[in-house]
Design a protein around this motif. Structure first.
Motif, PDB file in Angstrom:
ATOM      1  N   CYS A  75       1.047  -1.328  -0.201  1.00  0.00           N
ATOM      2  CA  CYS A  75      -0.186  -0.317  -0.542  1.00  0.00           C
ATOM      3  C   CYS A  75       0.966   1.153  -0.011  1.00  0.00           C
ATOM      4  O   CYS A  75      -0.018   2.465  -0.534  1.00  0.00           O
ATOM      5  N   GLY A  76       2.188   1.184   0.433  1.00  0.00           N
ATOM      6  CA  GLY A  76       3.284   2.027   0.184  1.00  0.00           C
ATOM      7  C   GLY A  76       3.419   2.113  -1.625  1.00  0.00           C
ATOM      8  O   GLY A  76       4.563   2.366  -1.319  1.00  0.00           O
ATOM      9  N   LEU A  77       2.366   3.069  -1.756  1.00  0.00           N
ATOM     10  CA  LEU A  77       2.762   3.265  -3.376  1.00  0.00           C
ATOM     11  C   LEU A  77       3.831   4.943  -3.299  1.00  0.00           C
ATOM     12  O   LEU A  77       4.055   5.099  -5.381  1.00  0.00           O
ATOM     13  N   GLY A  78       4.664   5.625  -2.400  1.00  0.00           N
ATOM     14  CA  GLY A  78       5.391   6.491  -3.593  1.00  0.00           C
ATOM     15  C   GLY A  78       6.940   5.977  -4.004  1.00  0.00           C
ATOM     16  O   GLY A  78       6.946   6.666  -4.844  1.00  0.00           O
ATOM     17  N   ASN A  79       6.665   4.845  -3.407  1.00  0.00           N
ATOM     18  CA  ASN A  79       7.919   3.674  -4.327  1.00  0.00           C
ATOM     19  C   ASN A  79       8.432   2.077  -4.342  1.00  0.00           C
ATOM     20  O   ASN A  79       7.498   1.639  -3.583  1.00  0.00           O
ATOM     21  N   LEU A  80       9.359   2.106  -4.942  1.00  0.00           N
ATOM     22  CA  LEU A  80       9.248   0.551  -4.768  1.00  0.00           C
ATOM     23  C   LEU A  80       9.354   0.173  -2.785  1.00  0.00           C
ATOM     24  O   LEU A  80       9.151  -0.929  -2.616  1.00  0.00           O
ATOM     25  N   ASP A  81       9.984   0.726  -2.262  1.00  0.00           N
ATOM     26  CA  ASP A  81      10.218   1.116  -0.371  1.00  0.00           C
ATOM     27  C   ASP A  81       9.517   1.371   0.076  1.00  0.00           C
ATOM     28  O   ASP A  81      10.286   0.830   1.067  1.00  0.00           O
ATOM     29  N   ALA A  82       8.467   2.159  -0.999  1.00  0.00           N
ATOM     30  CA  ALA A  82       7.598   2.947   0.233  1.00  0.00           C
ATOM     31  C   ALA A  82       6.779   1.745   1.552  1.00  0.00           C
ATOM     32  O   ALA A  82       6.663   0.526   0.675  1.00  0.00           O
ATOM     33  N   VAL A  83       6.677   2.386   2.729  1.00  0.00           N
ATOM     34  CA  VAL A  83       5.496   1.458   3.705  1.00  0.00           C
ATOM     35  C   VAL A  83       4.635   2.452   3.835  1.00  0.00           C
ATOM     36  O   VAL A  83       4.704   3.981   4.569  1.00  0.00           O
ATOM     37  N   ALA A  84       3.223   2.016   3.677  1.00  0.00           N
ATOM     38  CA  ALA A  84       1.921   3.250   4.345  1.00  0.00           C
ATOM     39  C   ALA A  84       2.004   3.008   5.322  1.00  0.00           C
ATOM     40  O   ALA A  84       2.625   1.934   6.124  1.00  0.00           O
ATOM     41  N   ARG A  85       1.579   4.408   5.816  1.00  0.00           N
ATOM     42  CA  ARG A  85       1.649   4.548   7.269  1.00  0.00           C
ATOM     43  C   ARG A  85       0.174   4.117   8.290  1.00  0.00           C
ATOM     44  O   ARG A  85      -0.377   4.489   7.519  1.00  0.00           O
ATOM     45  N   VAL A  86       0.149   3.699   9.115  1.00  0.00           N
ATOM     46  CA  VAL A  86      -1.386   2.981   9.298  1.00  0.00           C
ATOM     47  C   VAL A  86      -1.714   3.854  10.215  1.00  0.00           C
ATOM     48  O   VAL A  86      -0.714   5.053  10.840  1.00  0.00           O
ATOM     49  N   LYS A  87      -3.140   4.239  10.532  1.00  0.00           N
ATOM     50  CA  LYS A  87      -3.922   6.011  10.861  1.00  0.00           C
ATOM     51  C   LYS A  87      -4.233   5.606  11.809  1.00  0.00           C
ATOM     52  O   LYS A  87      -4.417   6.028  13.029  1.00  0.00           O
ATOM     53  N   SER A  88      -5.239   4.177  11.825  1.00  0.00           N
ATOM     54  CA  SER A  88      -5.951   4.307  12.949  1.00  0.00           C
ATOM     55  C   SER A  88      -6.677   2.791  13.102  1.00  0.00           C
ATOM     56  O   SER A  88      -6.164   1.566  11.867  1.00  0.00           O
ATOM     57  N   VAL A  89      -6.207   1.639  13.917  1.00  0.00           N
ATOM     58  CA  VAL A  89      -6.560   0.266  13.971  1.00  0.00           C
ATOM     59  C   VAL A  89      -7.679  -0.070  14.731  1.00  0.00           C
ATOM     60  O   VAL A  89      -8.096   0.517  16.255  1.00  0.00           O
ATOM     61  N   GLN A  90      -8.851  -0.684  14.706  1.00  0.00           N
ATOM     62  CA  GLN A  90      -9.917  -1.518  14.908  1.00  0.00           C
ATOM     63  C   GLN A  90      -9.360  -3.135  15.142  1.00  0.00           C
ATOM     64  O   GLN A  90      -9.828  -3.521  14.506  1.00  0.00           O
ATOM     65  N   ALA A  91      -9.972  -3.652  16.363  1.00  0.00           N
ATOM     66  CA  ALA A  91      -9.539  -5.122  16.439  1.00  0.00           C
ATOM     67  C   ALA A  91     -10.763  -5.527  17.175  1.00  0.00           C
ATOM     68  O   ALA A  91     -10.497  -5.314  18.473  1.00  0.00           O
ATOM     69  N   GLU A  92     -11.016  -6.443  17.557  1.00  0.00           N
ATOM     70  CA  GLU A  92     -11.859  -7.979  18.550  1.00  0.00           C
ATOM     71  C   GLU A  92     -10.464  -8.815  18.877  1.00  0.00           C
ATOM     72  O   GLU A  92     -10.381  -9.641  18.300  1.00  0.00           O
ATOM     73  N   LEU A  93      -9.426  -8.690  20.172  1.00  0.00           N
ATOM     74  CA  LEU A  93      -8.864  -9.715  20.455  1.00  0.00           C
ATOM     75  C   LEU A  93      -8.974 -10.873  21.020  1.00  0.00           C
ATOM     76  O   LEU A  93     -10.431 -10.273  21.876  1.00  0.00           O
ATOM     77  N   SER A  94      -8.563 -11.911  20.669  1.00  0.00           N
ATOM     78  CA  SER A  94      -9.549 -13.158  21.956  1.00  0.00           C
ATOM     79  C   SER A  94      -7.529 -14.279  22.314  1.00  0.00           C
ATOM     80  O   SER A  94      -7.215 -14.057  21.370  1.00  0.00           O
ATOM     81  N   HIS A  95      -8.203 -14.927  23.353  1.00  0.00           N
ATOM     82  CA  HIS A  95      -7.225 -16.081  22.871  1.00  0.00           C
ATOM     83  C   HIS A  95      -7.806 -17.572  22.809  1.00  0.00           C
ATOM     84  O   HIS A  95      -9.387 -17.384  23.890  1.00  0.00           O
ATOM     85  N   ALA A  96      -7.751 -18.865  22.221  1.00  0.00           N
ATOM     86  CA  ALA A  96      -7.626 -20.259  22.420  1.00  0.00           C
ATOM     87  C   ALA A  96      -7.392 -20.814  23.928  1.00  0.00           C
ATOM     88  O   ALA A  96      -7.633 -21.497  24.327  1.00  0.00           O
ATOM     89  N   HIS A  97      -5.753 -20.494  23.633  1.00  0.00           N
ATOM     90  CA  HIS A  97      -4.342 -21.306  24.010  1.00  0.00           C
ATOM     91  C   HIS A  97      -4.574 -19.733  25.305  1.00  0.00           C
ATOM     92  O   HIS A  97      -4.851 -18.827  25.740  1.00  0.00           O
ATOM     93  N   SER A  98      -3.829 -20.804  26.599  1.00  0.00           N
ATOM     94  CA  SER A  98      -3.825 -20.146  27.765  1.00  0.00           C
ATOM     95  C   SER A  98      -2.505 -19.237  28.003  1.00  0.00           C
ATOM     96  O   SER A  98      -1.476 -20.186  28.505  1.00  0.00           O
ATOM     97  N   ILE A  99      -2.846 -18.155  27.437  1.00  0.00           N
ATOM     98  CA  ILE A  99      -1.304 -17.447  27.094  1.00  0.00           C
ATOM     99  C   ILE A  99      -1.932 -15.823  27.546  1.00  0.00           C
ATOM    100  O   ILE A  99      -3.002 -15.808  27.697  1.00  0.00           O
ATOM    101  N   GLU A 100      -1.242 -15.102  27.972  1.00  0.00           N
ATOM    102  CA  GLU A 100      -1.343 -13.305  28.168  1.00  0.00           C
ATOM    103  C   GLU A 100      -1.977 -12.919  27.278  1.00  0.00           C
ATOM    104  O   GLU A 100      -2.784 -11.701  27.540  1.00  0.00           O
ATOM    105  N   SER A 101      -1.441 -13.202  25.786  1.00  0.00           N
ATOM    106  CA  SER A 101      -1.075 -12.442  25.248  1.00  0.00           C
ATOM    107  C   SER A 101      -3.335 -12.417  24.205  1.00  0.00           C
ATOM    108  O   SER A 101      -3.366 -13.475  24.292  1.00  0.00           O
ATOM    109  N   PHE A 102      -2.704 -12.437  23.157  1.00  0.00           N
ATOM    110  CA  PHE A 102      -3.833 -12.939  22.548  1.00  0.00           C
ATOM    111  C   PHE A 102      -3.433 -13.582  20.992  1.00  0.00           C
ATOM    112  O   PHE A 102      -2.535 -13.388  20.375  1.00  0.00           O
ATOM    113  N   ASP A 103      -4.431 -15.059  20.148  1.00  0.00           N
ATOM    114  CA  ASP A 103      -3.491 -15.521  19.076  1.00  0.00           C
ATOM    115  C   ASP A 103      -4.927 -15.977  18.420  1.00  0.00           C
ATOM    116  O   ASP A 103      -4.651 -16.734  17.265  1.00  0.00           O
ATOM    117  N   THR A 104      -5.665 -14.525  18.306  1.00  0.00           N
ATOM    118  CA  THR A 104      -7.361 -14.593  17.277  1.00  0.00           C
ATOM    119  C   THR A 104      -7.572 -13.604  17.263  1.00  0.00           C
ATOM    120  O   THR A 104      -7.213 -12.010  18.355  1.00  0.00           O
TER     121      THR A 104
END
Length: 224
Positions: A193-222
């Protein structure tokens, strides 16, 4: 000839070792040292250290590969840059954004830029597709979607002391499916998505997500 050192010998570090051995056999580099505080199964005939600072002080190194735990990357990257050594850093560089900003600042002062080991973005076919996107062959970019299904069993999250963890001691880890296993694909989408040049990377403006986990871990796996 490029003098290479590898810090970390467990897990994915074995892939780095194989790659360096292959390049050494072609006469393109030389493995001069390894470093790991917990393992002694280092290659024969190669000097081994338990502390990275000792390696950097004792060896003449051109390139340091860092396939080490994510929460150690920032400090190890800084040590290498300050020693004038170029770094090939395994992904992700870090998952804690203030630390990433610090790493970027450190790298801006480096003699040679750090390469982060994200797959795909150097692939000739993918780069040809992006070149066409930049040229407008496909019209204007309206949206992009990543669907990732990569189940990991309980052994994956028990393979070390930081997998699936939010913190280890006072260090942020924030390990997750998107930040680690699927990090290549997330980066690939941002790169496409970074269309400025071949090595460009798009900047993330905002994030919305639903996080969960199926394994017994501290972080999320889904993530949705």
């Amino acid at each position: 000839m490029t003098r290479v050192a590898i810090a970390g010998l467990g897990g994915f570090a074995q892939a780095h070792l194989r790659a360096v051995h292959r390049l050494a056999a072609e006469g393109r580099c030389e493995l001069v040292a390894t470093c790991d505080p917990t393992r002694d199964d280092h290659p024969e005939g190669v000097r081994h250290y338990t502390q990275l600072c000792e390696l950097l002080e004792s060896e003449e190194v051109d390139l340091l590969c860092l396939p080490t735990p994510v929460f150690l990357h920032a400090e190890q990257h800084r040590l290498a840059v300050e020693a004038g050594v170029q770094v090939y850093l395994e992904k992700p560089p870090t998952l804690w954004w203030p630390e990433l900003l610090q790493m970027i600042q450190v790298d801006q002062e480096a003699e040679k830029a750090t390469q982060v080991g994200f797959n795909f973005i150097a692939d000739p076919f993918r780069r040809s597709i992006k070149a066409r996107a930049i040229a407008g062959d496909f019209g204007a970019l309206k949206s992009t979607t990543l669907h990732g299904i990569w189940p990991r069993n309980v052994d994956y999250y028990a393979r070390n002391n930081w997998a699936g963890k939010i913190k280890v001691g006072d260090r942020w880890v924030l390990d997750s499916c998107t930040g680690n296993a699927l990090a290549h694909y997330v980066q690939n989408v941002l790169w496409m998505c970074g269309l400025g040049n071949l090595d460009a990377v798009a900047r993330v403006k905002s994030v919305q997500a639903e996080l969960s986990h199926a394994h017994s871990i501290e972080s999320f796996d889904t993530i949705l």
